[in-house]
Design a protein around this motif. Structure first.
Motif, short mmCIF file in Angstrom:
data_model
loop_
_atom_site.label_atom_id
_atom_site.label_comp_id
_atom_site.label_asym_id
_atom_site.label_seq_id
_atom_site.Cartn_x
_atom_site.Cartn_y
_atom_site.Cartn_z
N ILE A 115 0.85 -1.19 0.00
CA ILE A 115 0.00 0.00 0.00
C ILE A 115 0.88 1.23 0.00
O ILE A 115 1.80 1.35 0.82
N ARG A 116 0.59 2.14 -0.91
CA ARG A 116 1.36 3.38 -1.01
C ARG A 116 0.39 4.52 -1.27
O ARG A 116 -0.45 4.45 -2.15
N GLU A 117 0.51 5.58 -0.48
CA GLU A 117 -0.26 6.78 -0.73
C GLU A 117 0.59 7.71 -1.59
O GLU A 117 1.74 7.97 -1.27
N TYR A 118 0.01 8.16 -2.69
CA TYR A 118 0.73 9.05 -3.59
C TYR A 118 -0.22 10.16 -4.01
O TYR A 118 -1.29 9.89 -4.55
N GLN A 119 0.14 11.38 -3.73
CA GLN A 119 -0.64 12.57 -4.03
C GLN A 119 -2.07 12.44 -3.52
O GLN A 119 -3.05 12.73 -4.21
N GLY A 120 -2.18 11.96 -2.27
CA GLY A 120 -3.47 11.88 -1.60
C GLY A 120 -4.32 10.68 -1.99
O GLY A 120 -5.44 10.54 -1.51
N VAL A 121 -3.83 9.83 -2.85
CA VAL A 121 -4.58 8.65 -3.29
C VAL A 121 -3.86 7.40 -2.80
O VAL A 121 -2.64 7.27 -2.97
N GLU A 122 -4.62 6.47 -2.21
CA GLU A 122 -4.03 5.22 -1.74
C GLU A 122 -4.03 4.21 -2.88
O GLU A 122 -5.06 3.96 -3.50
N HIS A 123 -2.87 3.62 -3.13
CA HIS A 123 -2.71 2.64 -4.20
C HIS A 123 -2.37 1.29 -3.56
O HIS A 123 -1.46 1.22 -2.74
N VAL A 124 -3.11 0.25 -3.96
CA VAL A 124 -2.91 -1.08 -3.40
C VAL A 124 -2.46 -2.03 -4.51
O VAL A 124 -3.10 -2.15 -5.55
N VAL A 125 -1.34 -2.70 -4.28
CA VAL A 125 -0.79 -3.68 -5.22
C VAL A 125 -0.78 -5.03 -4.51
O VAL A 125 -0.36 -5.13 -3.36
N THR A 126 -1.25 -6.05 -5.20
CA THR A 126 -1.24 -7.40 -4.65
C THR A 126 -0.14 -8.21 -5.34
O THR A 126 -0.05 -8.22 -6.57
N VAL A 127 0.67 -8.86 -4.55
CA VAL A 127 1.72 -9.72 -5.08
C VAL A 127 1.08 -11.04 -5.49
O VAL A 127 0.34 -11.64 -4.71
N THR A 128 1.35 -11.47 -6.72
CA THR A 128 0.85 -12.75 -7.21
C THR A 128 2.03 -13.67 -7.50
O THR A 128 3.18 -13.23 -7.49
N ARG A 129 1.75 -14.92 -7.80
CA ARG A 129 2.84 -15.84 -8.13
C ARG A 129 3.53 -15.44 -9.43
O ARG A 129 4.72 -15.62 -9.59
N ALA A 130 2.76 -14.89 -10.34
CA ALA A 130 3.31 -14.53 -11.65
C ALA A 130 3.91 -13.12 -11.67
O ALA A 130 4.61 -12.76 -12.60
N GLY A 131 3.63 -12.32 -10.68
CA GLY A 131 4.12 -10.94 -10.66
C GLY A 131 3.33 -10.09 -9.67
O GLY A 131 3.35 -10.36 -8.47
N TYR A 132 2.61 -9.11 -10.20
CA TYR A 132 1.86 -8.18 -9.36
C TYR A 132 0.53 -7.85 -10.03
O TYR A 132 0.41 -7.96 -11.25
N GLU A 133 -0.43 -7.42 -9.22
CA GLU A 133 -1.71 -6.97 -9.76
C GLU A 133 -2.02 -5.60 -9.19
O GLU A 133 -1.92 -5.38 -7.98
N TYR A 134 -2.38 -4.69 -10.08
CA TYR A 134 -2.75 -3.33 -9.67
C TYR A 134 -3.97 -2.92 -10.47
O TYR A 134 -3.96 -2.99 -11.70
#
Length: 169
Positions: A115-134
């Motif tokens: 989870i990363r907040e950037y310019q007031g917006v929270e961004h959530v990335v999920t780690v998958t077996r193949a890479g990442y999902e956003y």
């Protein structure tokens, strides 16, 4: 091909001539490593290993000195154990130096959410077996996601607050 480490082949002749450290002194010496100045750590290295210290960071010096102090007090690994570790290492890397120097996958465990907040917006990335999902999209790297979020090139591990990759060192 054999592995060469600071605790192995290069130090073996020194270990035989090195005086043992009394077990009663071990805890005090280990505790003192954290507060000892770096030049003094390097001097301890010279005394305990009989060689100049490598040009690595302080944390490396502390950990290797801690091991060496315990090794001199309690004894090192048995030759059979060293031979077994050597054989296992050869099985893993086939004796290839380039493979040996590479670190295993340092990606977070699948299912982890970054989870990363950037310019007031929270961004959530999920780690998958193949890479990442956003935002429902698959990505191969965190850097690609950071670029999608910011519009500029970023080191993805830095952007999401993870330690930089150790493969770069």
């Amino acid at each position: 091909m054999t592995r060469r480490t600071y605790s192995g082949d290069a130090i073996e002749p020194v270990a035989r001539s090195m005086a043992a450290i009394p077990p009663a002194d071990v805890l005090g010496r280990l505790a003192a490593l954290k507060t000892t100045a770096t030049p003094a750590l390097k001097q301890q290295w010279r005394e305990l290993f009989g060689t100049d210290p490598p040009p690595y960071n302080r944390r490396f010096l502390e950990s290797r000195l801690a091991y060496r102090i315990q090794e001199l007090a309690y004894g090192g690994l048995k030759p059979e154990t060293l031979a077994r570790l050597e054989a296992l290492g050869e099985q893993l890397d086939g004796g290839k130096i380039t493979v040996r120097r590479m670190r295993g996958d340092d990606k977070p465990i699948a299912g982890t959410q970054l989870i990363r907040e950037y310019q007031g917006v929270e961004h959530v990335v999920t780690v998958t077996r193949a890479g990442y999902e956003y935002q429902g999209q698959p990505y191969q790297s965190l850097s690609a996601i950071a670029r999608a979020i910011t519009g500029t090139r970023w080191n993805g591990r830095m952007f999401f607050g993870l330690r930089p990759s150790r493969n770069a060192a």
